[in-house]
Scaffold this motif. Sequence first.
Motif, mmCIF file in Angstrom:
data_model
loop_
_atom_site.group_PDB
_atom_site.id
_atom_site.type_symbol
_atom_site.label_atom_id
_atom_site.label_comp_id
_atom_site.label_asym_id
_atom_site.label_seq_id
_atom_site.Cartn_x
_atom_site.Cartn_y
_atom_site.Cartn_z
ATOM 1 N N LYS A 50 8.254 -9.673 11.608
ATOM 2 C CA LYS A 50 8.755 -10.268 10.375
ATOM 3 C C LYS A 50 8.441 -9.509 9.097
ATOM 4 N N THR A 51 7.417 -8.678 9.064
ATOM 5 C CA THR A 51 7.012 -7.971 7.856
ATOM 6 C C THR A 51 7.291 -6.483 7.990
ATOM 7 N N ILE A 52 7.990 -5.910 7.018
ATOM 8 C CA ILE A 52 8.238 -4.466 7.011
ATOM 9 C C ILE A 52 7.135 -3.831 6.165
ATOM 10 N N PRO A 53 6.278 -3.025 6.784
ATOM 11 C CA PRO A 53 5.168 -2.430 6.020
ATOM 12 C C PRO A 53 5.631 -1.253 5.172
ATOM 13 N N SER A 54 4.907 -1.001 4.100
ATOM 14 C CA SER A 54 5.160 0.170 3.272
ATOM 15 C C SER A 54 4.820 1.423 4.078
ATOM 16 N N LEU A 55 5.538 2.505 3.845
ATOM 17 C CA LEU A 55 5.366 3.713 4.651
ATOM 18 C C LEU A 55 4.080 4.481 4.371
ATOM 19 N N ASN A 56 3.466 4.276 3.217
ATOM 20 C CA ASN A 56 2.282 5.059 2.887
ATOM 21 C C ASN A 56 0.971 4.289 3.037
ATOM 22 N N VAL A 57 1.006 3.133 3.650
ATOM 23 C CA VAL A 57 -0.204 2.322 3.825
ATOM 24 C C VAL A 57 -0.928 2.759 5.095
ATOM 25 N N PRO A 58 -2.250 2.990 5.009
ATOM 26 C CA PRO A 58 -3.005 3.369 6.209
ATOM 27 C C PRO A 58 -3.117 2.210 7.196
ATOM 28 N N MET A 59 -3.264 2.559 8.461
ATOM 29 C CA MET A 59 -3.353 1.554 9.516
ATOM 30 C C MET A 59 -4.539 0.615 9.329
ATOM 31 N N VAL A 60 -5.647 1.124 8.807
ATOM 32 C CA VAL A 60 -6.822 0.272 8.633
ATOM 33 C C VAL A 60 -6.518 -0.870 7.659
ATOM 34 N N THR A 61 -5.754 -0.592 6.619
ATOM 35 C CA THR A 61 -5.374 -1.625 5.657
ATOM 36 C C THR A 61 -4.455 -2.651 6.304
ATOM 37 N N LEU A 62 -3.481 -2.169 7.073
ATOM 38 C CA LEU A 62 -2.573 -3.078 7.772
ATOM 39 C C LEU A 62 -3.328 -3.923 8.798
ATOM 40 N N HIS A 63 -4.269 -3.294 9.483
ATOM 41 C CA HIS A 63 -5.052 -4.019 10.489
ATOM 42 C C HIS A 63 -5.880 -5.117 9.836
#
Length: 141
Positions: free
Chosen positions: A107-120
């Motif tokens: 459901k959420t489209i992440p920004s392309l420049n965000v690191p995986m740790v932040t998304l996690h």
Amino acid sequence: MFCSQAVDRMLADRFPKLDSNHNSKQSFKQRLSFESRAKEAIDTRKRYPSKVPLVVERYKREQSIGEIDKVKWLVPVEMTTLQLSIVLKQRLHLPPGKEFFLLIDGKTIPSLNVPMVTLHQKFADEDGFLYFTYASQECFG
């Protein structure tokens, strides 16, 4: 008498059923219990503190992109969504005109420049995995 071809055939038939990383009609969450997923995520984070455990699956109604060969991923914490999408596009063997979307939990489209740790930290499931879904998008030009 030992028949090596029969053993090879038996292993080829049974191995996909034993492999928890194998794609099937069921999603990763449906194939494994919450406890086993949570234990695996905790063990993985302890063993590899500089990595983030991901699950990448095809959108259930996707028809133009095939299944990816690997469901569970372990990526560096500093990897961005753009870098992950490049790796996935190569693994999916997509032609140059074929693009796809990466969605978090479908459901959420992440920004392309965000690191995986932040998304996690922001979107990880209760079991400790970060779930991505990919779906196609036609591009012309």
